[in-house]
Design a protein around this motif. Sequence first.
Motif, PDB file in Angstrom:
ATOM      1  N   ASN A   1     -12.396 -10.009  37.872  1.00 40.02           N
ATOM      2  CA  ASN A   1     -13.614 -10.079  37.050  1.00 40.02           C
ATOM      3  C   ASN A   1     -13.269 -10.292  35.579  1.00 40.02           C
ATOM      4  OD1 ASN A   1     -15.300  -9.763  39.244  1.00 40.02           O
ATOM      5  ND2 ASN A   1     -15.594  -7.559  38.937  1.00 40.02           N
ATOM      6  N   VAL A   2     -12.174  -9.649  35.113  1.00 34.41           N
ATOM      7  CA  VAL A   2     -11.755  -9.854  33.726  1.00 34.41           C
ATOM      8  C   VAL A   2     -11.433 -11.327  33.497  1.00 34.41           C
ATOM      9  CG1 VAL A   2      -9.930  -9.347  32.040  1.00 34.41           C
ATOM     10  CG2 VAL A   2     -10.897  -7.501  33.421  1.00 34.41           C
ATOM     11  N   LEU A   3     -10.689 -11.931  34.419  1.00 32.73           N
ATOM     12  CA  LEU A   3     -10.318 -13.332  34.261  1.00 32.73           C
ATOM     13  C   LEU A   3     -11.511 -14.260  34.474  1.00 32.73           C
ATOM     14  CD1 LEU A   3      -6.801 -13.253  35.925  1.00 32.73           C
ATOM     15  CD2 LEU A   3      -7.361 -13.358  33.495  1.00 32.73           C
ATOM     16  N   GLN A   4     -12.465 -13.847  35.290  1.00 38.70           N
ATOM     17  CA  GLN A   4     -13.684 -14.646  35.444  1.00 38.70           C
ATOM     18  C   GLN A   4     -14.475 -14.661  34.135  1.00 38.70           C
ATOM     19  OE1 GLN A   4     -15.053 -16.457  38.357  1.00 38.70           O
ATOM     20  NE2 GLN A   4     -15.964 -17.264  36.476  1.00 38.70           N
ATOM     21  N   GLN A   5     -14.528 -13.522  33.455  1.00 36.95           N
ATOM     22  CA  GLN A   5     -15.209 -13.471  32.159  1.00 36.95           C
ATOM     23  C   GLN A   5     -14.509 -14.363  31.148  1.00 36.95           C
ATOM     24  OE1 GLN A   5     -15.424  -9.301  31.144  1.00 36.95           O
ATOM     25  NE2 GLN A   5     -16.607  -8.801  32.971  1.00 36.95           N
ATOM     26  N   VAL A   6     -13.190 -14.425  31.208  1.00 33.76           N
ATOM     27  CA  VAL A   6     -12.453 -15.338  30.337  1.00 33.76           C
ATOM     28  C   VAL A   6     -12.842 -16.781  30.658  1.00 33.76           C
ATOM     29  CG1 VAL A   6     -10.173 -16.234  29.760  1.00 33.76           C
ATOM     30  CG2 VAL A   6     -10.515 -13.769  29.988  1.00 33.76           C
TER      31      VAL A   6
END
Length: 251
Positions: free
Chosen positions: A177-182
């Motif tokens: 999810n962190v990388l999706q937000q990026v």
Amino acid sequence: MFSKSAILALIASLSLIKGSPVTTRQNGLQVINNCYNQGQVALTFDDGPYNYEQDVVNALNGGKGTFFLNGNNYVCIYDRVDQIRALHDQGHTLGSHTWSHPDLTKLSEDQIHQELEKVENAFIKILGLKPLYFRPPYGSYNDQVLNVLAQRGYKKVFIWSDDTQDASGATVQFSENVLQQVANDYPNPHLVLDHSVIQTTSSEVLPNSVWKLQQAGYQLVAVDTCLGDAGEWPYEYIGEPGTPDGSWTCY
């Protein structure tokens, strides 16, 4: 075209802006909190060497990563000579993460020097290069730490803009999810903290996320690239790599 002095003045002025990606000290050492270049993400990997660095490289799908290495954390750095040389030869950037991963703010000045010198010596033996880029364990530093780093010739201290929290027990889904937000934030630059010693980072999180970053339009680059003209070669050349002998040990 801007003059060099005008550009340097602009960079210095950024340190006064809240949330700026860089803080410049009088001694020239910079603390970097984010990348500069639009459309680029620097995925950084702490705490190695260990068993999964090549899996990380494979999962980057042609992108470049940054590995901040310890001397004696999960394994002894001298037991991973071929692995470290391969990372360097493949064009990934390698930096120092101290010898044994202590919180440097809890050490004396002499102890900080020892933590840095031992891993520098390992880099010099293995690669013939002294690292100039550094990440403090836990992201923890103070004026004494920065002063010692400056004395030893370091150019930049890297923190991060985004943390997958993989080494803090976060689930794979959380890290993804962190990388999706990026990915959703394209083209704004990001400097992401990961750990190469966490098996699921290379086997699940990166394979499920790298293609999303690239599909969004991001280039995956090392930290010296994502700083643009403010980056530099992240090493000091000392000499030719050495040949392992009895001194190449952590004990």
